[in-house]
Design an enzyme around this catalytic site. Structure first.
Site, PDB file in Angstrom:
ATOM      1  N   SER A 139       0.873  -1.168   0.000  1.00 17.88           N
ATOM      2  CA  SER A 139       0.000   0.000   0.000  1.00 17.88           C
ATOM      3  C   SER A 139       0.904   1.209   0.000  1.00 17.88           C
ATOM      4  O   SER A 139       2.092   1.109   0.347  1.00 17.88           O
ATOM      5  CB  SER A 139      -0.869  -0.003   1.266  1.00 17.88           C
ATOM      6  OG  SER A 139      -1.482   1.252   1.488  1.00 17.88           O
ATOM      7  N   TYR A 152      -2.405  -1.436  10.474  1.00 20.55           N
ATOM      8  CA  TYR A 152      -2.353  -1.436   9.012  1.00 20.55           C
ATOM      9  C   TYR A 152      -1.029  -0.864   8.519  1.00 20.55           C
ATOM     10  O   TYR A 152      -0.329  -1.473   7.699  1.00 20.55           O
ATOM     11  CB  TYR A 152      -3.533  -0.628   8.445  1.00 20.55           C
ATOM     12  CG  TYR A 152      -3.684  -0.739   6.951  1.00 20.55           C
ATOM     13  CD1 TYR A 152      -4.381  -1.802   6.391  1.00 20.55           C
ATOM     14  CD2 TYR A 152      -3.140   0.210   6.099  1.00 20.55           C
ATOM     15  CE1 TYR A 152      -4.532  -1.916   5.008  1.00 20.55           C
ATOM     16  CE2 TYR A 152      -3.289   0.106   4.720  1.00 20.55           C
ATOM     17  CZ  TYR A 152      -3.976  -0.956   4.180  1.00 20.55           C
ATOM     18  OH  TYR A 152      -4.108  -1.076   2.821  1.00 20.55           O
TER      19      TYR A 152
END
Length: 258
Positions: A139, A152
């Site tokens: 990401s 995350y």
């Protein structure tokens, strides 16, 4: 790498980026596409839409045994694995170190160990053939962090680090390695994909898949569907303290908003 006549596994392929990649690999002429997901019914729907070159397999990537079974199913149907797209991911919840260990553990398994287990299952055969491609979906948060969710951001950093190590260790042994680092994409996780860098345009899975394929052809490491991420990353490297200061402001604004 030319995808034509190759066999590809895509995890997290029942929707979003994974489904877009599975369809694109088939369109590029792959002779086999394994659509892997924890949701078998949705995976079967994607596979049916692709046609006879596709095989749907249920796989929980937080379990090494499932990944081993997935690779075995691909070999049984298609003979070998040329491309492994380690794409499955979860968002989790907003928060930091106060979040429960079970959530942190699940994030470590899916965003960290799942890539390790997948490499353990397919990289040796790629080395033996001196050819293969392993792609990790991290990401923009893997490069830049994310203010909303510590689990995350931290585990996506781990995903990037493992992809980097894999390329260092096996890049001269025939194994190509890339790491996908998008910002916001039209997926079930749209609010959490690299939000730290700002939502500078939500891309479709098809747009992301096109960038992945182009990067694989060039055999570059970073796949950056949002080109501004590269500039953010450069800013971070040029003045780390200033970058952290900017992120602190974002964090404060987010905390105030909630």
């Amino acid at each position: 790498m030319d995808i034509r006549d190759k066999v590809a596994i895509v995890t997290g392929a029942a929707s979003g980026i994974g489904a877009g990649l599975a369809r694109r690999f088939a369109a590029e002429g792959a002779r086999g596409v394994v659509v892997a997901d924890i949701n078998l019914e949705r995976a079967e729907g994607v596979a049916q839409g692709i046609g006879p070159v596709a095989l749907a397999v249920r796989c929980d990537v937080s379990r090494e045994a499932d990944i081993q079974a997935l690779v075995a199913a691909a070999r049984q149907r298609f003979g070998q694995v040329d491309i492994y797209m380690s794409n499955a991911g979860i968002l989790g919840r907003v928060g930091g170190f106060e979040l429960e260990d079970a959530l942190w553990d699940k994030m470590w398994q899916i965003h960290g160990m799942a890539h390790v287990w997948a490499a353990r299952a397919v990289v040796p055969e790629m080395v033996a053939r001196a050819e293969g491609y392993f792609v990790v979906t991290a990401s923009a948060a893997g490069l830049l962090n994310i203010v909303e969710s510590a689990p995350y951001g931290v585990t996506k950093h781990a995903a990037l680090a493992f992809a980097e190590w894999l390329r260092i260790a096996y890049g001269r042994r025939g194994v190509r390695v890339s790491c996908l680092c998008p910002q916001s994409v039209q997926t079930d996780m749209v609010t959490g994909d690299g939000g730290s860098a700002g939502h500078d345009g939500i891309l479709t899975p098809e747009q992301v898949a096109s960038e992945v394929v182009a990067t694989m052809r060039d055999e570059k490491f970073l796949v950056l569907p949002h080109p501004q991420v590269l500039q953010y990353f450069r800013n971070k490297g040029q003045d780390y303290d200033r970058w952290i200061g900017g992120m602190q402001k974002l964090h404060a604004a987010h905390a105030k908003a909630i």
